[in-house]
Design a protein around this motif. Structure first.
Motif, PDB file in Angstrom:
ATOM      1  N   CYS A  84       0.802  -1.236   0.000  1.00  0.00           N
ATOM      2  CA  CYS A  84       0.000   0.000   0.000  1.00  0.00           C
ATOM      3  C   CYS A  84       0.829   1.278   0.000  1.00  0.00           C
ATOM      4  O   CYS A  84       0.250   2.371  -0.030  1.00  0.00           O
ATOM      5  N   HIS A  85       2.155   1.166   0.069  1.00  0.00           N
ATOM      6  CA  HIS A  85       2.940   2.404   0.160  1.00  0.00           C
ATOM      7  C   HIS A  85       4.405   2.119  -0.199  1.00  0.00           C
ATOM      8  O   HIS A  85       5.116   1.453   0.551  1.00  0.00           O
ATOM      9  N   ALA A  86       4.835   2.619  -1.345  1.00  0.00           N
ATOM     10  CA  ALA A  86       6.240   2.451  -1.747  1.00  0.00           C
ATOM     11  C   ALA A  86       6.639   3.628  -2.629  1.00  0.00           C
ATOM     12  O   ALA A  86       5.782   4.285  -3.228  1.00  0.00           O
ATOM     13  N   HIS A  87       7.935   3.887  -2.688  1.00  0.00           N
ATOM     14  CA  HIS A  87       8.472   4.954  -3.546  1.00  0.00           C
ATOM     15  C   HIS A  87       9.426   4.298  -4.529  1.00  0.00           C
ATOM     16  O   HIS A  87      10.536   3.920  -4.143  1.00  0.00           O
ATOM     17  N   TYR A  88       9.017   4.194  -5.788  1.00  0.00           N
ATOM     18  CA  TYR A  88       9.902   3.470  -6.715  1.00  0.00           C
ATOM     19  C   TYR A  88      11.169   4.265  -7.021  1.00  0.00           C
ATOM     20  O   TYR A  88      12.179   3.718  -7.426  1.00  0.00           O
ATOM     21  N   THR A 239      -0.743  10.068   0.534  1.00  0.00           N
ATOM     22  CA  THR A 239       0.160  11.038   1.135  1.00  0.00           C
ATOM     23  C   THR A 239       0.661  10.462   2.459  1.00  0.00           C
ATOM     24  O   THR A 239       0.383   9.318   2.797  1.00  0.00           O
ATOM     25  N   HIS A 240       1.466  11.251   3.185  1.00  0.00           N
ATOM     26  CA  HIS A 240       2.022  10.800   4.464  1.00  0.00           C
ATOM     27  C   HIS A 240       1.325  11.533   5.603  1.00  0.00           C
ATOM     28  O   HIS A 240       0.914  12.683   5.456  1.00  0.00           O
ATOM     29  N   LEU A 241       1.266  10.865   6.757  1.00  0.00           N
ATOM     30  CA  LEU A 241       0.614  11.472   7.923  1.00  0.00           C
ATOM     31  C   LEU A 241       1.320  11.050   9.207  1.00  0.00           C
ATOM     32  O   LEU A 241       1.500   9.849   9.450  1.00  0.00           O
ATOM     33  N   GLY A 278       0.204   7.181   4.635  1.00  0.00           N
ATOM     34  CA  GLY A 278       1.362   6.386   5.044  1.00  0.00           C
ATOM     35  C   GLY A 278       1.734   6.680   6.482  1.00  0.00           C
ATOM     36  O   GLY A 278       1.737   7.844   6.902  1.00  0.00           O
ATOM     37  N   HIS A 279       1.977   5.632   7.250  1.00  0.00           N
ATOM     38  CA  HIS A 279       2.542   5.674   8.609  1.00  0.00           C
ATOM     39  C   HIS A 279       1.520   5.902   9.724  1.00  0.00           C
ATOM     40  O   HIS A 279       1.156   4.970  10.415  1.00  0.00           O
ATOM     41  N   ALA A 280       1.141   7.148   9.987  1.00  0.00           N
ATOM     42  CA  ALA A 280       0.188   7.443  11.070  1.00  0.00           C
ATOM     43  C   ALA A 280       0.610   6.796  12.384  1.00  0.00           C
ATOM     44  O   ALA A 280      -0.188   6.157  13.068  1.00  0.00           O
ATOM     45  N   SER A 330       5.604  -1.309   2.201  1.00  0.00           N
ATOM     46  CA  SER A 330       7.061  -1.500   2.346  1.00  0.00           C
ATOM     47  C   SER A 330       7.731  -0.164   2.644  1.00  0.00           C
ATOM     48  O   SER A 330       8.767  -0.124   3.297  1.00  0.00           O
ATOM     49  N   ASP A 331       7.152   0.927   2.140  1.00  0.00           N
ATOM     50  CA  ASP A 331       7.781   2.248   2.178  1.00  0.00           C
ATOM     51  C   ASP A 331       9.237   2.224   1.740  1.00  0.00           C
ATOM     52  O   ASP A 331      10.057   2.986   2.253  1.00  0.00           O
ATOM     53  N   VAL A 332       9.575   1.358   0.820  1.00  0.00           N
ATOM     54  CA  VAL A 332      10.899   1.450   0.192  1.00  0.00           C
ATOM     55  C   VAL A 332      11.016   2.833  -0.431  1.00  0.00           C
ATOM     56  O   VAL A 332      10.047   3.325  -1.010  1.00  0.00           O
TER      57      VAL A 332
HETATM   58 ZN   LIG Z   1       6.701   7.082   2.166  1.00  0.00          ZN
END
Ligand SMILES: [Zn+2]
Length: 440
Positions: A84-88, A239-241, A278-280, A330-332
């Motif tokens: 659900c959350h990655a940065h290629y 987005t990130h939170l 992402g995160h929270a 993964s938030d890679v």
């Molecule tokens: Zn991220």
């Protein structure tokens, strides 16, 4: 259980496609949260891109006697994983040491994202990243591109060529980053809209509106993105939170009129169903309640949270907020692995640390159907249920000597799955089927 079949069936042209049966130890969550499919000798009938039936192997084979069979013996047959959350864009700086979020962004992330001004870099990285998704058993993902529109286009093209279910979007950021990564509110609006019109709904692709996070967008930019959200009520938003305490403090300084971090996104109409935050890791009860009431989603990114020392996500406590959806990310490149098994390994440790240990079936669900629910694609993927798209991963419990030794002694499916998640990684991914096609 007995065989379950798809009532509706395929449209005429697809119904002529040959039927194939995948057999093995079939384990899958179902839409009924309390029920897991667990068939030691199970079978899945696949036609075209869809699952036709699932059940005991004998019954599935009897039902379709002329089908071809791909037999996986004792291997685990599970749904394709959902990230659900990655940065290629961050594959070139994954595992960069020693800093917390804001310094890490400045020193490593932004320079790596700057390289995406070059078209050929976009194409090369998009191909590498999508190859690696498949190698890790990930068949659906919600991914950040960079500020450059071409970075999103390159990922869409690569994902389309592999039939992956991908959501991505150009990152929008007009302040608090190096000049070479900034857009303007108007550019963010126009470029996002252009990409949305080009790619949203093409094959298995969707456009995700992508403001990086509140500190890098002006109010004007968030307002214009909110306008796109309003005009397109069904598209995903990412987005990130509240990832890190210094970040939360900074948001308080940048948006002094808002009561908390979530309120910033609420003000611009960015908190709703299919908004994936992402995160929270540092959200209040009031924020959780409001996120739940809006049917929004959180991406739990344990390897990243531990790597950057951001905080501990309280999975079970957060789940108590009615309506809130939670998937795994993964938030890679802040995360340290694209493997959902590696993420579950760390999710388990985080869950132990906060006193609510994650169980095996729940963990499998988090990495599959919960993720699909969080992304709003559970009607199509996330479980091995008839009628869904056939995204299937075959895991080998004997992929390493240690795993083989341990799984030989597993007494139950829960123990087997637990060992896979604590000891497994991409080496455990034996085969991958994407929309019915065997790609590995
Ligand atoms: Zn991220």
């Amino acid at each position: 259980m007995n065989i379950i079949e798809w009532d509706e069936g395929l449209a005429d042209d697809a119904a002529a496609a040959p039927i194939r049966i995948i057999t093995g130890h079939v384990v899958s969550p179902t839409r009924d949260r309390g029920r897991t499919i667990d068939l030691e000798h199970g079978g899945i009938a696949v036609q075209g891109d869809r699952i036709l039936a699932v059940g005991p192997a004998g019954e599935v084979l009897d039902k379709y006697p002329s089908a071809s069979v791909e037999a996986h013996g004792d291997r685990l047959v599970v749904p394709g994983f959902v990230d659900c959350h990655a940065h290629y864009s961050q594959m070139t700086m994954i595992a960069s040491p020693g800093l917390q979020l804001l310094e890490w962004l400045k020193n490593y992330t932004f320079p790596a994202e700057g390289l995406f001004a070059d078209r050929s870099h976009c194409a090369a990285m998009a191909n590498f990243f999508t190859d690696q998704l498949v190698a890790h058993g990930v068949t659906s993902a919600c991914v950040y591109a960079t500020v450059h529109p071409e970075s999103a286009r390159a990922l869409f093209r690569a994902a389309r060529s592999k039939s992956l279910r991908i959501m991505t979007g150009k990152v929008c950021m007009d302040r608090n980053a190096p000049d070479y990564l900034l857009d303007t509110p108007e550019q963010a609006y126009e470029q996002s809209l252009e990409l949305l019109e080009e790619w949203h709904g093409v094959d298995r692709l969707e456009y995700a509106l992508t403001p990086r996070f509140a500190p890098t967008s002006s109010s004007r930019q968030l307002e214009l993105l909110g306008r796109i959200a309003e005009e397109h009520p069904d598209i995903p938003i990412q987005t990130h939170l509240s990832e890190n305490p210094s970040e939360c403090e900074w948001v308080g300084e940048l948006f002094p009129d808002e009561s908390d971090y979530t309120a910033v996104y609420e003000r611009f109409g960015l908190v709703r169903k299919r908004s994936v935050f992402g995160h929270a890791t540092h959200v209040s009860e009031s924020e959780l309640d409001r996120l739940g009431a809006a049917q929004a989603s959180l991406a739990h990114c344990p390897t990243s949270n531990l790597f950057l020392g951001s905080g501990l996500f309280r999975l079970k406590e957060n789940r108590r907020a009615p309506g809130l959806r939670i998937g795994l990310g993964s938030d890679v490149g802040a995360g340290t692995s694209l493997s959902p098994l590696a993420s579950l390994n760390e999710a388990y440790k985080v869950s132990r640390s906060v006193g609510e240990p994650l169980e095996s079936f729940e963990a499998l669900r988090l990495a599959t159907l919960d993720g699909a629910e969080a992304l709003g694609t559970d009607h199509a993927v996330g479980s091995l249920e008839p009628g869904k798209e056939a995204d299937v991963v075959v895991l080998d419990p004997e992929s390493t000597p240690v795993l083989r030794q341990r799984t030989d002694y597993a007494q139950t499916t829960e123990e087997l799955l637990f060992a896979m998640m604590l000891l497994g990684d991409d080496r455990a991914v034996h085969s991958v089927y994407v929309a019915g096609a065997k790609v590995r």
